[in-house]
Scaffold this motif. Structure first.
Motif, PDB file in Angstrom:
ATOM      1  N   TYR A   1     -42.160 171.887  -3.874  1.00  0.00           N
ATOM      2  CA  TYR A   1     -42.863 170.697  -3.458  1.00  0.00           C
ATOM      3  C   TYR A   1     -43.310 171.044  -2.205  1.00  0.00           C
ATOM      4  N   ARG A   2     -44.883 170.507  -1.827  1.00  0.00           N
ATOM      5  CA  ARG A   2     -45.662 170.906  -0.671  1.00  0.00           C
ATOM      6  C   ARG A   2     -45.168 169.660   0.404  1.00  0.00           C
ATOM      7  N   PHE A   3     -44.493 169.095   0.784  1.00  0.00           N
ATOM      8  CA  PHE A   3     -44.315 167.516   1.938  1.00  0.00           C
ATOM      9  C   PHE A   3     -44.357 167.798   3.305  1.00  0.00           C
ATOM     10  N   ASP A   4     -45.258 166.860   3.805  1.00  0.00           N
ATOM     11  CA  ASP A   4     -44.911 166.943   5.292  1.00  0.00           C
ATOM     12  C   ASP A   4     -44.929 165.540   5.533  1.00  0.00           C
ATOM     13  N   LEU A   5     -43.829 165.005   5.129  1.00  0.00           N
ATOM     14  CA  LEU A   5     -43.345 164.096   5.582  1.00  0.00           C
ATOM     15  C   LEU A   5     -43.528 162.372   5.287  1.00  0.00           C
ATOM     16  N   LEU A   6     -44.998 162.780   5.805  1.00  0.00           N
ATOM     17  CA  LEU A   6     -46.183 162.153   6.342  1.00  0.00           C
ATOM     18  C   LEU A   6     -47.129 161.445   4.792  1.00  0.00           C
ATOM     19  N   THR A   7     -47.247 162.455   4.859  1.00  0.00           N
ATOM     20  CA  THR A   7     -48.162 162.813   3.616  1.00  0.00           C
ATOM     21  C   THR A   7     -47.008 162.803   1.929  1.00  0.00           C
ATOM     22  N   PRO A   8     -48.525 161.901   0.880  1.00  0.00           N
ATOM     23  CA  PRO A   8     -47.040 162.152  -0.327  1.00  0.00           C
ATOM     24  C   PRO A   8     -46.700 163.501  -0.775  1.00  0.00           C
ATOM     25  N   PRO A   9     -45.868 163.931  -1.733  1.00  0.00           N
ATOM     26  CA  PRO A   9     -45.892 165.632  -1.601  1.00  0.00           C
ATOM     27  C   PRO A   9     -46.658 166.276  -2.422  1.00  0.00           C
ATOM     28  N   GLU A  10     -46.443 167.551  -2.589  1.00  0.00           N
ATOM     29  CA  GLU A  10     -47.136 167.696  -4.042  1.00  0.00           C
ATOM     30  C   GLU A  10     -46.860 168.643  -4.293  1.00  0.00           C
ATOM     31  N   PRO A  11     -46.783 168.866  -5.424  1.00  0.00           N
ATOM     32  CA  PRO A  11     -46.151 170.106  -6.784  1.00  0.00           C
ATOM     33  C   PRO A  11     -46.517 171.717  -6.166  1.00  0.00           C
ATOM     34  N   ALA A  12     -45.980 172.781  -5.226  1.00  0.00           N
ATOM     35  CA  ALA A  12     -45.825 173.729  -4.953  1.00  0.00           C
ATOM     36  C   ALA A  12     -45.532 175.167  -5.696  1.00  0.00           C
ATOM     37  N   GLY A  13     -45.001 174.124  -7.280  1.00  0.00           N
ATOM     38  CA  GLY A  13     -44.458 175.941  -7.948  1.00  0.00           C
ATOM     39  C   GLY A  13     -43.057 176.138  -7.284  1.00  0.00           C
TER      40      GLY A  13
ATOM     41  N   TYR B   1     -40.559 174.108   2.436  1.00  0.00           N
ATOM     42  CA  TYR B   1     -40.646 175.237   2.698  1.00  0.00           C
ATOM     43  C   TYR B   1     -38.758 175.037   3.462  1.00  0.00           C
ATOM     44  N   ALA B   2     -38.949 174.075   4.614  1.00  0.00           N
ATOM     45  CA  ALA B   2     -37.592 174.424   5.106  1.00  0.00           C
ATOM     46  C   ALA B   2     -36.166 173.773   4.130  1.00  0.00           C
ATOM     47  N   SER B   3     -36.426 173.367   2.384  1.00  0.00           N
ATOM     48  CA  SER B   3     -35.458 172.706   2.392  1.00  0.00           C
ATOM     49  C   SER B   3     -35.883 174.772   0.936  1.00  0.00           C
ATOM     50  N   THR B   4     -36.704 174.747   1.062  1.00  0.00           N
ATOM     51  CA  THR B   4     -36.318 176.667  -0.108  1.00  0.00           C
ATOM     52  C   THR B   4     -35.752 177.024   1.623  1.00  0.00           C
ATOM     53  N   LEU B   5     -35.682 177.532   2.839  1.00  0.00           N
ATOM     54  CA  LEU B   5     -34.620 178.124   3.670  1.00  0.00           C
ATOM     55  C   LEU B   5     -33.099 177.574   3.610  1.00  0.00           C
TER      56      LEU B   5
ATOM     57  N   LEU C   1     -23.534 166.676  -2.968  1.00  0.00           N
ATOM     58  CA  LEU C   1     -24.373 166.890  -3.659  1.00  0.00           C
ATOM     59  C   LEU C   1     -25.585 166.344  -4.130  1.00  0.00           C
ATOM     60  N   ALA C   2     -25.571 164.458  -3.615  1.00  0.00           N
ATOM     61  CA  ALA C   2     -27.257 163.988  -3.619  1.00  0.00           C
ATOM     62  C   ALA C   2     -27.842 164.879  -2.913  1.00  0.00           C
ATOM     63  N   PRO C   3     -27.751 165.348  -1.426  1.00  0.00           N
ATOM     64  CA  PRO C   3     -28.995 165.962  -0.992  1.00  0.00           C
ATOM     65  C   PRO C   3     -29.043 167.292  -1.619  1.00  0.00           C
ATOM     66  N   THR C   4     -28.014 167.748  -1.528  1.00  0.00           N
ATOM     67  CA  THR C   4     -28.511 169.249  -2.205  1.00  0.00           C
ATOM     68  C   THR C   4     -29.023 169.061  -3.429  1.00  0.00           C
ATOM     69  N   ILE C   5     -28.860 168.606  -3.753  1.00  0.00           N
ATOM     70  CA  ILE C   5     -29.759 169.012  -5.487  1.00  0.00           C
ATOM     71  C   ILE C   5     -31.550 168.117  -5.163  1.00  0.00           C
ATOM     72  N   GLY C   6     -31.437 167.326  -3.842  1.00  0.00           N
ATOM     73  CA  GLY C   6     -32.773 166.689  -3.494  1.00  0.00           C
ATOM     74  C   GLY C   6     -33.427 168.245  -3.090  1.00  0.00           C
ATOM     75  N   ALA C   7     -32.697 168.900  -1.661  1.00  0.00           N
ATOM     76  CA  ALA C   7     -33.269 169.931  -1.550  1.00  0.00           C
ATOM     77  C   ALA C   7     -33.926 170.908  -2.698  1.00  0.00           C
ATOM     78  N   LEU C   8     -32.377 170.506  -3.129  1.00  0.00           N
ATOM     79  CA  LEU C   8     -33.640 171.952  -4.530  1.00  0.00           C
ATOM     80  C   LEU C   8     -35.033 170.967  -5.196  1.00  0.00           C
ATOM     81  N   VAL C   9     -34.943 170.263  -5.478  1.00  0.00           N
ATOM     82  CA  VAL C   9     -36.010 169.247  -6.260  1.00  0.00           C
ATOM     83  C   VAL C   9     -37.285 169.499  -5.320  1.00  0.00           C
ATOM     84  N   LEU C  10     -36.987 169.388  -3.388  1.00  0.00           N
ATOM     85  CA  LEU C  10     -38.232 169.693  -2.615  1.00  0.00           C
ATOM     86  C   LEU C  10     -39.069 171.399  -2.257  1.00  0.00           C
ATOM     87  N   SER C  11     -38.143 171.859  -2.381  1.00  0.00           N
ATOM     88  CA  SER C  11     -38.704 172.895  -2.203  1.00  0.00           C
ATOM     89  C   SER C  11     -38.954 173.832  -3.524  1.00  0.00           C
TER      90      SER C  11
END
Lengths: 461, 323
Positions: B69-81, B293-297, B57-67
C-alpha cells in the motif's frame, strides 16, 4: 463542513482506521490459528481503533452556554516553559471546573521532530482535542484535514475575541492565510520567535571592542569578532549548522532563502545564498565560531564570558537566568548583509477535527487568547506571547537582558521559516550539508547545488 | 527391607482382581495424563505464545500487508501493488544504508566476540574476588546506561572544541580528527562507542559459559602436557562453542537492528555515512510518512536477519560441540 473535513471516511474507499484495524485483526487472526489461550488477543487491535474513531460534527454548536467534559491538550515539552504552562492550565481549571483538562508535554529535539511525534501518535489512534503546533508542521496538519476550522466559533464569540485580534500582531493573519488550504482559520496564535543576537557586554568591554548596534552589518560583525578573538583567544560567535537558529538568519539577511515564498521550490542555488554560505564557512574555518561535531552549551559559555555572542530568540532566557548573567547580556538585531532579515517561527493552537468535545476545546482555545494566558507565557515562556501589549509590557522585559523587545520588533521584517510537508527530512539534510560545508568536507558551491537538487526532489514527491 | 512405595492406582491387597478391571486404568491413565500434560503445557506456553502473536507475528503480517500500500499515516491508504518493491531496487540510498549496516554489523560482531572472550578469560583466571567483582561490574556497567546518556557523554567527549580527547591532543601538540563529522571516522567512532557500551553483555555471557567448562578437562590436558594455547584451542573453544554460537546470533541480530547511536549521535551523517537500514526505515515511515515503503524495507530486514541466522545455525553443525 463535516464531510469536507472528516478524517477517516472517504466515499468508496477504505478508511485509514479501518485499514489499520483490518490489518491488525488479520494479523492476529492468522497468528491465533491453532493457538489456545489467546482468545482476548483480538481486543488488542480493536481497542485503539474504537477509541480512535471519534466522529464529532464540525462547527460551533450555536450556544455559548456552560460546557463540560474532557479536553486533552498536547504541547511541545520544554523544561523552561513547563511552569508557565502549568500556571495557564491551572488558571483554566479554576475558571472552568466542569471541564476536565488533561495535558501532556511531548518532549522532542525540534519542532519538526515534535510534529513527527504528533503525527505518529495520531496514526496510532491517539487524538487530542487541542494541540500546540509550530510552523514546522502547521501546513501538513491543515492540508491533510486533521484540523477543524475555527471560523464558526470565532464568528459566534467575536465579541470576546475582538480585543485579542486587535492586540495581536497583524502578521498572524498573513501567516494563517499562507498555511490555510481553503482560506479558513485553523489556529489561535500561541506565540512566536525571531532570531536576534545576544551578546555579553562584559566580554566586549574587557576586549575593548565597541558593542554592536541595531543597524550593524556582516562586515562589522566579522571585524568585531576578529578583535574579540585577538583580545581574548575565545570564540566570538557561535554559528551552528542549525536550521532556524543558524543557517536561515544568515540567508535571509542576504536576501536569500531556503525556498521560495510558497515552499514549492528550493532557492539555494542563488548567488546570495552562496555568498551567505561562504560568509558562514569563513567564520567557522577562521576559528571565530566553534567547529560543529560535538556538544557544548553555547548559552552557558556566553553567560560565563567564554564566548561573546550567539543567535537566539526568546528561548535562551531561561539558561541565561540560570547562569545569573542577565545583567551582562544585551540583545541587538541580526546583522545585515545585503538586506535586513530574520526568520520567524510561530506556534498556534488548532482544534482537532476528530475531537469529540469541540465546545469544551473551544473554551480552552478562547482562554489562550486572554491577557492572563499571555502574561503567564511572558513571565516564564520561551516564546514571544501573541498579545502585543504583553510583549511590549514590563512583564516581558522583567529579569531579561536589555533589548528583549527586539525579538518582538523583528517580526515586522521577518520571514516565516519554511515548513513544507517533507520539512523534517529537508531540515535534517540542510543541517547535515551545512555541517559538512562548515568543516570543509564539501565546497560551498557544490554543497548548495546538490542540496538544492535534493530539496527540489523532496518537494516534488 | 524398606517397603516398596505404593503406586496410586495399585489395587489394595484385599481387593480381588476382577477380570477386565485391572486393565481398564492402564488404558485410561496414559490418555488422561497426556491430556492433562498437554493442557498444562499449553497453559505454560500461552503467555509467551500470546506475546509472540500480538507483538511479533501480527506486526510482521501487518507490515507485509502495508508493503503493498501507499500509506502516509494521516490519510487513507491506497493499494500500490508491487510499486514499493520496485522502488526498493532503484533506491540508491537503500543500497548505501544496507552496506553501512553490514559494515557496522561485521565489526560489531567481531569486536564483541574476540575482545569479549579475551576479557572473560582474563577475569576467569584465579585473581582476588574483590578485583574480579570490580572488573565484572566495570565491564558490565555501561550496559545499564541509556543510549541517550551515552550519546551525550560521547558527544561532549569528542567535541572538536571543548572535548577531552581534543584537549589532551592539544597538550601533546597533536591534532585529532573531527570524529563525528568526518566521513572516514564517523562509522569507526560509532563502532567504538557501541563496543564501549555493550561489550559487557557479551562478556558476561561468555564468562558464564567459561565457568561451565569442567575443570577436570583442563587437568587432563595438563597431565597430557598441553600448553596454554593447546588448552584454549582444544578444551576452552570446543566447550564454549554453544555459548559462542548464542553470542554470535544475538550480537548479529542486535547490531543489524541498532538504531539509537546513529540517530542520536550522528543523525546518520555526515551525508549517509552512518545511516543504517533501521534508521532509514524510521525516517521513511515517520519523517517522510511513506509507511508502505518503510514496511517494505522492514520486510527486507526481516529476510536478511532470518537468512543470516539460519546460515549461522546451519554452519554451527560443523563447529559447535554439544558434549
Amino acid at each position: 463542513v463535516t464531510d469536507r473535513f472528516r478524517l477517516d471516511r472517504r466515499p468508496g474507499g477504505l478508511s485509514r482506521r479501518d485499514f489499520l484495524r483490518y490489518a491488525g485483526t488479520a494479523g492476529l487472526s492468522l497468528g491465533a490459528l491453532g493457538l489456545a489461550g489467546c482468545s482476548d488477543s483480538g481486543s488488542t487491535s480493536d481497542a485503539p481503533a474504537d477509541a480512535a474513531a471519534p466522529q464529532a460534527t464540525s462547527g460551533a454548536s450555536g450556544s455559548a452556554g456552560p460546557v463540560s467534559g474532557r479536553v486533552e491538550v498536547w504541547f511541545y515539552g520544554e523544561a523552561a516553559s513547563l511552569a508557565s504552562f502549568e500556571t495557564i492550565f491551572d488558571a483554566f481549571r479554576q475558571l472552568q471546573p466542569e471541564i476536565e483538562l488533561v495535558t501532556e508535554a511531548l518532549p522532542a529535539g525540534s519542532w519538526s521532530a515534535y510534529a513527527d511525534t504528533v503525527a505518529s501518535r495520531i496514526a496510532g489512534g491517539q487524538v487530542p482535542d487541542v494541540l500546540r503546533i509550530a510552523t514546522e508542521g502547521q501546513r501538513v496538519f491543515a492540508h491533510r484535514g486533521l484540523l477543524a476550522p475555527l471560523d464558526p466559533y470565532i464568528e459566534r464569540d467575536r465579541d470576546q475575541l475582538t480585543d485579542f485580534f486587535e492586540d495581536s500582531s497583524p502578521q498572524f493573519r498573513e501567516w494563517q492565510e499562507q498555511f490555510s488550504p481553503d482560506g479558513q482559520t485553523y489556529f489561535i496564535p500561541a506565540g512566536f520567535n525571531t532570531m536576534v543576537v545576544w551578546y555579553n557586554q562584559r566580554v566586549f568591554e574587557e576586549a575593548g571592542v565597541e558593542p554592536p548596534q541595531d543597524d550593524w552589518t556582516w562586515d562589522e560583525s566579522r571585524r568585531k569578532s576578529e578583535q574579540i578573538f585577538e583580545a581574548t583567544g575565545n570564540f566570538a560567535m557561535n554559528i551552528p549548522p542549525a536550521y532556524f537558529a543558524g543557517v536561515v538568519p544568515w540567508l535571509l539577511s542576504n536576501g536569500a532563502s531556503v525556498m521560495n515564498a510558497d515552499w514549492t521550490a528550493a532557492t539555494l542555488d542563488t548567488p546570495e545564498a552562496l555568498e551567505a554560505t561562504r560568509f558562514m564557512v569563513d567564520y567557522v574555518q577562521g576559528q571565530l565560531s566553534p567547529e560543529p561535531g560535538g556538544e557544548f552549551d553555547q548559552f552557558a559559555l556566553t553567560g560565563q564570558g567564554e564566548m561573546a555572542m550567539f543567535g537566539g530568540g526568546r528561548w535562551p532566557l531561561a539558561a541565561i537566568r540560570d547562569q545569573e548573567a542577565v545583567d551582562d547580556m544585551a540583545i541587538v538585531e541580526w546583522p545585515q548583509g545585503a538586506t535586513k532579515g530574520t526568520p520567524v517561527g510561530w506556534s498556534g493552537w488548532p482544534m482537532l477535527e476528530a475531537s469529540e468535545n469541540k465546545d469544551a476545546a473551544w473554551e480552552f482555545l478562547k482562554f489562550m487568547t486572554t491577557v492572563e494566558a499571555s502574561e503567564a507565557q511572558a513571565s516564564g515562556g520561551t516564546e514571544v506571547p501573541p498579545r502585543e501589549s504583553v510583549a511590549l509590557g514590563p512583564l516581558f522585559a522583567e529579569n531579561a537582558p536589555e533589548g528583549m523587545g527586539k525579538v518582538f520588533e523583528a517580526v515586522e521584517y521577518a520571514t516565516p521559516i519554511p515548513g513544507p510537508d517533507e520539512g523534517a527530512v529537508i531540515q535534517a539534510d540542510i543541517e547535515d550539508t551545512f555541517e559538512q560545508m562548515f568543516i570543509g568536507n564539501v565546497p560551498p558551491q557544490e554543497g548548495l547545488e546538490a542540496l538544492n537538487e535534493r530539496i527540489n526532489g523532496l518537494l516534488q514527491v | 527391607v524398606s517397603a516398596r512405595p505404593k503406586l496410586l492406582d495399585e489395587p489394595a491387597p484385599d481387593e480381588a482382581p476382577v477380570e477386565g478391571r485391572r486393565s481398564e486404568p492402564k488404558k485410561e491413565r496414559p490418555g488422561r495424563l497426556r491430556r492433562r500434560d498437554a493442557l498444562v503445557a499449553y497453559a505454560m506456553i500461552s503467555p509467551a505464545a500470546c506475546f509472540f502473536v500480538v507483538f511479533i507475528l501480527a506486526p510482521t503480517i501487518g507490515a507485509l500487508v502495508l508493503s503493498f500500500y501507499r500509506f502516509d499515516l494521516l490519510t487513507p491508504p491506497e493499494p500500490a501493488g508491487l510499486d514499493n518493491y520496485r522502488i526498493l531496487f532503484t533506491d540508491q540510498v537503500t543500497v548505501t544504508v544496507l552496506v553501512n549496516t553490514f559494515v557496522f554489523t561485521f565489526w560489531a560482531v567481531l569486536l564483541h566476540v574476540v575482545p569479549g572472550l579475551a576479557l572473560a578469560i582474563a577475569v576467569n583466571r584465579p585473581i582476588g574476588s574483590k578485583l574480579k567483582y570490580f572488573l565484572r561490574t566495570s565491564y558490565f556497567f555501561p550496559l545499564l546506561v541509556s543510549w541517550s546518556a551515552v550519546a551525550l557523554i560521547w558527544r561532549y567527549t569528542l567535541d572538536p572544541n571543548f572535548g577531552i580527547f581534543h584537549y589532551y591532543a592539544q597538550q601533546f601538540s597533536s591534532t585529532m580528527p573531527n570524529f563525528l563529522t568526518s566521513p572516514t571516522w564517523a562509522m569507526p567512532a560509532l563502532i567504538f562507542i557501541d563496543l564501549w557500551k555493550t561489550i559487557g553483555f557479551t562478556f558476561i555471557i561468555l564468562l558464564a559459559g567459561l565457568q561451565t567448562v569442567p575443570r577436570r578437562l583442563y587437568e587432563a590436558a595438563l597431565i597430557d602436557g598441553a600448553g596454554a594455547f593447546r588448552r584454549f584451542w582444544n578444551v576452552t573453544l570446543p566447550m564454549m562453542s554453544p555459548t559462542l554460537l548464542f553470542v554470535l546470533v544475538i550480537t548479529f541480530i542486535g547490531a543489524f537492528q541498532l538504531f539509537e547511536p546513529m540517530f542520536i549521535i550522528t543523525e546518520g551523517g555526515p551525508g549517509n555515512a552512518t545511516r543504517t537500514i533501521v534508521m532509514h526505515i524510521y525516517e521513511t515511515g515517520f519523517r517522510r510518512f511513506q509507511m508502505g515503503y518503510a514496511s517494505t524495507l522492514a520486510i527486507v530486514v526481516l529476510a536478511v536477519v532470518m537468512v543470516v541466522t539460519l546460515l549461522q545455525l546451519w554452519a554451527s553443525r560443523y563447529w559447535v560441540h554439544h558434549d
